[in-house]
Design a protein around this motif. Sequence first.
Motif, PDB file in Angstrom:
ATOM      1  N   GLU A 116       0.828  -1.200   0.000  1.00 29.85           N
ATOM      2  CA  GLU A 116       0.000   0.000   0.000  1.00 29.85           C
ATOM      3  C   GLU A 116       0.868   1.259   0.000  1.00 29.85           C
ATOM      4  O   GLU A 116       0.588   2.234  -0.707  1.00 29.85           O
ATOM      5  CB  GLU A 116      -0.933  -0.001   1.218  1.00 29.85           C
ATOM      6  N   ARG A 117       1.922   1.232   0.782  1.00 24.48           N
ATOM      7  CA  ARG A 117       2.853   2.351   0.821  1.00 24.48           C
ATOM      8  C   ARG A 117       3.522   2.553  -0.535  1.00 24.48           C
ATOM      9  O   ARG A 117       3.646   3.687  -1.027  1.00 24.48           O
ATOM     10  CB  ARG A 117       3.909   2.105   1.901  1.00 24.48           C
ATOM     11  N   LEU A 118       3.958   1.460  -1.189  1.00 31.54           N
ATOM     12  CA  LEU A 118       4.595   1.562  -2.502  1.00 31.54           C
ATOM     13  C   LEU A 118       3.626   2.143  -3.533  1.00 31.54           C
ATOM     14  O   LEU A 118       4.004   3.004  -4.336  1.00 31.54           O
ATOM     15  CB  LEU A 118       5.084   0.194  -2.966  1.00 31.54           C
ATOM     16  N   ALA A 119       2.381   1.675  -3.505  1.00 31.27           N
ATOM     17  CA  ALA A 119       1.383   2.210  -4.439  1.00 31.27           C
ATOM     18  C   ALA A 119       1.185   3.704  -4.209  1.00 31.27           C
ATOM     19  O   ALA A 119       1.046   4.482  -5.168  1.00 31.27           O
ATOM     20  CB  ALA A 119       0.063   1.462  -4.271  1.00 31.27           C
ATOM     21  N   GLY A 120       1.205   4.116  -2.946  1.00 34.67           N
ATOM     22  CA  GLY A 120       1.055   5.530  -2.631  1.00 34.67           C
ATOM     23  C   GLY A 120       2.242   6.352  -3.123  1.00 34.67           C
ATOM     24  O   GLY A 120       2.080   7.492  -3.583  1.00 34.67           O
ATOM     25  N   GLN A 121       3.436   5.794  -3.018  1.00 37.91           N
ATOM     26  CA  GLN A 121       4.620   6.513  -3.497  1.00 37.91           C
ATOM     27  C   GLN A 121       4.591   6.680  -5.015  1.00 37.91           C
ATOM     28  O   GLN A 121       4.949   7.738  -5.540  1.00 37.91           O
ATOM     29  CB  GLN A 121       5.893   5.768  -3.057  1.00 37.91           C
ATOM     30  N   VAL A 122       4.163   5.622  -5.727  1.00 36.76           N
ATOM     31  CA  VAL A 122       4.029   5.729  -7.184  1.00 36.76           C
ATOM     32  C   VAL A 122       2.996   6.792  -7.539  1.00 36.76           C
ATOM     33  O   VAL A 122       3.226   7.656  -8.400  1.00 36.76           O
ATOM     34  CB  VAL A 122       3.646   4.371  -7.792  1.00 36.76           C
ATOM     35  N   ALA A 123       1.843   6.742  -6.860  1.00 42.53           N
ATOM     36  CA  ALA A 123       0.773   7.708  -7.142  1.00 42.53           C
ATOM     37  C   ALA A 123       1.225   9.140  -6.868  1.00 42.53           C
ATOM     38  O   ALA A 123       0.928  10.056  -7.639  1.00 42.53           O
ATOM     39  CB  ALA A 123      -0.462   7.370  -6.306  1.00 42.53           C
ATOM     40  N   ALA A 124       1.958   9.334  -5.775  1.00 43.53           N
ATOM     41  CA  ALA A 124       2.414  10.685  -5.425  1.00 43.53           C
ATOM     42  C   ALA A 124       3.360  11.235  -6.490  1.00 43.53           C
ATOM     43  O   ALA A 124       3.313  12.425  -6.835  1.00 43.53           O
ATOM     44  CB  ALA A 124       3.093  10.669  -4.060  1.00 43.53           C
ATOM     45  N   LYS A 125       4.233  10.376  -7.007  1.00 42.48           N
ATOM     46  CA  LYS A 125       5.154  10.831  -8.048  1.00 42.48           C
ATOM     47  C   LYS A 125       4.385  11.219  -9.314  1.00 42.48           C
ATOM     48  O   LYS A 125       4.700  12.216  -9.974  1.00 42.48           O
ATOM     49  CB  LYS A 125       6.182   9.747  -8.365  1.00 42.48           C
ATOM     50  N   LEU A 126       3.362  10.448  -9.665  1.00 40.50           N
ATOM     51  CA  LEU A 126       2.564  10.782 -10.839  1.00 40.50           C
ATOM     52  C   LEU A 126       1.728  12.035 -10.597  1.00 40.50           C
ATOM     53  O   LEU A 126       1.551  12.864 -11.504  1.00 40.50           O
ATOM     54  CB  LEU A 126       1.667   9.594 -11.220  1.00 40.50           C
ATOM     55  N   ASP A 127       1.215  12.196  -9.385  1.00 40.03           N
ATOM     56  CA  ASP A 127       0.474  13.421  -9.056  1.00 40.03           C
ATOM     57  C   ASP A 127       1.342  14.651  -9.264  1.00 40.03           C
ATOM     58  O   ASP A 127       0.877  15.691  -9.737  1.00 40.03           O
ATOM     59  CB  ASP A 127      -0.010  13.384  -7.599  1.00 40.03           C
ATOM     60  N   GLY A 128       2.608  14.535  -8.915  1.00 40.91           N
ATOM     61  CA  GLY A 128       3.516  15.669  -9.046  1.00 40.91           C
ATOM     62  C   GLY A 128       3.820  16.039 -10.486  1.00 40.91           C
ATOM     63  O   GLY A 128       4.353  17.123 -10.754  1.00 40.91           O
ATOM     64  N   LEU A 129       3.480  15.156 -11.422  1.00 40.13           N
ATOM     65  CA  LEU A 129       3.741  15.413 -12.842  1.00 40.13           C
ATOM     66  C   LEU A 129       2.502  15.884 -13.577  1.00 40.13           C
ATOM     67  O   LEU A 129       2.563  16.186 -14.772  1.00 40.13           O
ATOM     68  CB  LEU A 129       4.269  14.139 -13.513  1.00 40.13           C
ATOM     69  N   ALA A 130       1.370  15.933 -12.874  1.00 35.37           N
ATOM     70  CA  ALA A 130       0.102  16.290 -13.508  1.00 35.37           C
ATOM     71  C   ALA A 130       0.192  17.671 -14.153  1.00 35.37           C
ATOM     72  O   ALA A 130       0.752  18.608 -13.593  1.00 35.37           O
ATOM     73  CB  ALA A 130      -1.010  16.261 -12.470  1.00 35.37           C
ATOM     74  N   GLY A 131      -0.368  17.771 -15.363  1.00 35.16           N
ATOM     75  CA  GLY A 131      -0.424  19.048 -16.048  1.00 35.16           C
ATOM     76  C   GLY A 131       0.776  19.372 -16.902  1.00 35.16           C
ATOM     77  O   GLY A 131       0.755  20.356 -17.653  1.00 35.16           O
ATOM     78  N   GLN A 132       1.852  18.585 -16.803  1.00 34.84           N
ATOM     79  CA  GLN A 132       3.032  18.855 -17.622  1.00 34.84           C
ATOM     80  C   GLN A 132       2.790  18.353 -19.048  1.00 34.84           C
ATOM     81  O   GLN A 132       2.253  17.263 -19.253  1.00 34.84           O
ATOM     82  CB  GLN A 132       4.262  18.183 -17.022  1.00 34.84           C
ATOM     83  N   GLU A 133       3.236  19.145 -20.003  1.00 32.90           N
ATOM     84  CA  GLU A 133       3.002  18.791 -21.404  1.00 32.90           C
ATOM     85  C   GLU A 133       3.727  17.504 -21.778  1.00 32.90           C
ATOM     86  O   GLU A 133       3.195  16.651 -22.486  1.00 32.90           O
ATOM     87  CB  GLU A 133       3.450  19.925 -22.317  1.00 32.90           C
ATOM     88  N   ARG A 134       4.944  17.369 -21.315  1.00 27.73           N
ATOM     89  CA  ARG A 134       5.681  16.139 -21.550  1.00 27.73           C
ATOM     90  C   ARG A 134       6.572  15.888 -20.343  1.00 27.73           C
ATOM     91  O   ARG A 134       6.944  16.813 -19.606  1.00 27.73           O
ATOM     92  CB  ARG A 134       6.494  16.189 -22.840  1.00 27.73           C
ATOM     93  N   VAL A 135       6.912  14.622 -20.151  1.00 26.81           N
ATOM     94  CA  VAL A 135       7.635  14.183 -18.953  1.00 26.81           C
ATOM     95  C   VAL A 135       8.762  13.262 -19.369  1.00 26.81           C
ATOM     96  O   VAL A 135       8.593  12.424 -20.271  1.00 26.81           O
ATOM     97  CB  VAL A 135       6.670  13.431 -18.002  1.00 26.81           C
ATOM     98  N   ASP A 136       9.920  13.442 -18.742  1.00 25.34           N
ATOM     99  CA  ASP A 136      11.008  12.479 -18.926  1.00 25.34           C
ATOM    100  C   ASP A 136      10.812  11.387 -17.891  1.00 25.34           C
ATOM    101  O   ASP A 136      11.005  11.597 -16.698  1.00 25.34           O
ATOM    102  CB  ASP A 136      12.365  13.159 -18.735  1.00 25.34           C
ATOM    103  N   LEU A 137      10.415  10.216 -18.348  1.00 27.40           N
ATOM    104  CA  LEU A 137      10.080   9.141 -17.427  1.00 27.40           C
ATOM    105  C   LEU A 137      11.282   8.680 -16.615  1.00 27.40           C
ATOM    106  O   LEU A 137      11.118   8.080 -15.556  1.00 27.40           O
ATOM    107  CB  LEU A 137       9.496   7.954 -18.204  1.00 27.40           C
ATOM    108  N   VAL A 138      12.485   8.970 -17.087  1.00 24.37           N
ATOM    109  CA  VAL A 138      13.693   8.584 -16.345  1.00 24.37           C
ATOM    110  C   VAL A 138      13.941   9.553 -15.196  1.00 24.37           C
ATOM    111  O   VAL A 138      13.876   9.178 -14.018  1.00 24.37           O
ATOM    112  CB  VAL A 138      14.921   8.529 -17.275  1.00 24.37           C
TER     113      VAL A 138
END
Length: 397
Positions: A116-138
């Motif tokens: 559950e903690r790992l899923a939350g960490q993944v979600a938080a990282k994706l939340d922080g990228l919301a709205g960006q036109e493009r993202v460097d996945l690395v």
Amino acid sequence: MVKAEAPACPYDGSPRYPFDKGESTAELNPIYFELGPGVWPIWMDLADRPAFLVNGHALLKHVFETPDLFHQPVQPIPGVVPLQGSLLAMQGEDHLRVRRPATRQFTRGAVNTRRERLAGQVAAKLDGLAGQERVDLVADFAIPLTLEVLGETLGVPEEALPLFIGWGDRFLNFADPADARAAVMEMCGYIGGQLVEREQNGTRGDMLSAYIEGRGKEVTRQEAVMVGANVIAGGWETTTTMITAMVYYLLTHPEQWRRLIDEPALIPGAVQELLRTRPASGDDGPPRIAARDTELGGVQIPAGSILILGKYGASADPDVFPAPRDVDFERANADDHFAFGAGPHICLGKWLAVAVLEEVLAALTTRHPDLRLTGDPLQWRKRSGARRPERLWVHLS
């Protein structure tokens, strides 16, 4: 006077290693398929000496599981990741003694309690990228995520994690062994300070604390520092690489991406099959040295010979994986691969890496089903222990 000719290389005509010459791509070098299972003489260009490639599943399993016969190198070998002063270089009871305190953080059960903690960490990282036109996945996602997960496991403060990116990059740069060693020393100095802090102010339930409590007291501070450095250096880059490699494969094979969106139950199988078929390393990992004259796969191996462990070639052994080049998310035995090695030196963080990869694919397919590449040209890492693009630019939606 007649000019004397240089003697011919005793392995003239043998494959030259590294096979990719430091120019890695997404695919396994075809030489593994061309040679097939067996023990093959090769020539190590950077070390300027002969070696043997172990390329079959059963053969490699035997090498992994008999460390008394095939042990880690004592001296550095040009062109391969240095093992000296690492957990991988230890053998027998010493290896178990030093590894044991860390294992409680990495068991399958311990990792499952963190899901559950790992899923939350993944979600938080994706939340922080919301709205960006493009993202460097690395740089924008995979690196900060894996460092956060490993840093939390060890107990490294979040603000110190960027230091480990620089140290890890330098450690994996084969072109400058002196700087690689300097990076390790800097990393070890920092981790040593963290151990001192726990000794003075109390433990916290993290991996470094385990080396101050219980059986961890049997381990010297220098050995504990070594384990901490190994976990960070060996874990963040490989997991980052696998996130990148998996997403790149899926986005360039949209029918496979759509399958995971439509059938999320396939994600665990997809992770194992992609671990089998997407090489994360720019080489074949740590070699072995034959402790004495022996025979392997019908080939006589003299004492002192270098054995290159073709773990990705073994994961393409057609006797174990029918149609090995096919990526089949329902392959029943996909997890028989050697991406994490095998035997007593199997990767300590295996289950944690698998959990992170599963949570990443689950989040991306659920939250960003329209994920796609931007079309930016890819530049693959060169002369590095990691087989991934420097950048992977994507549109999240």
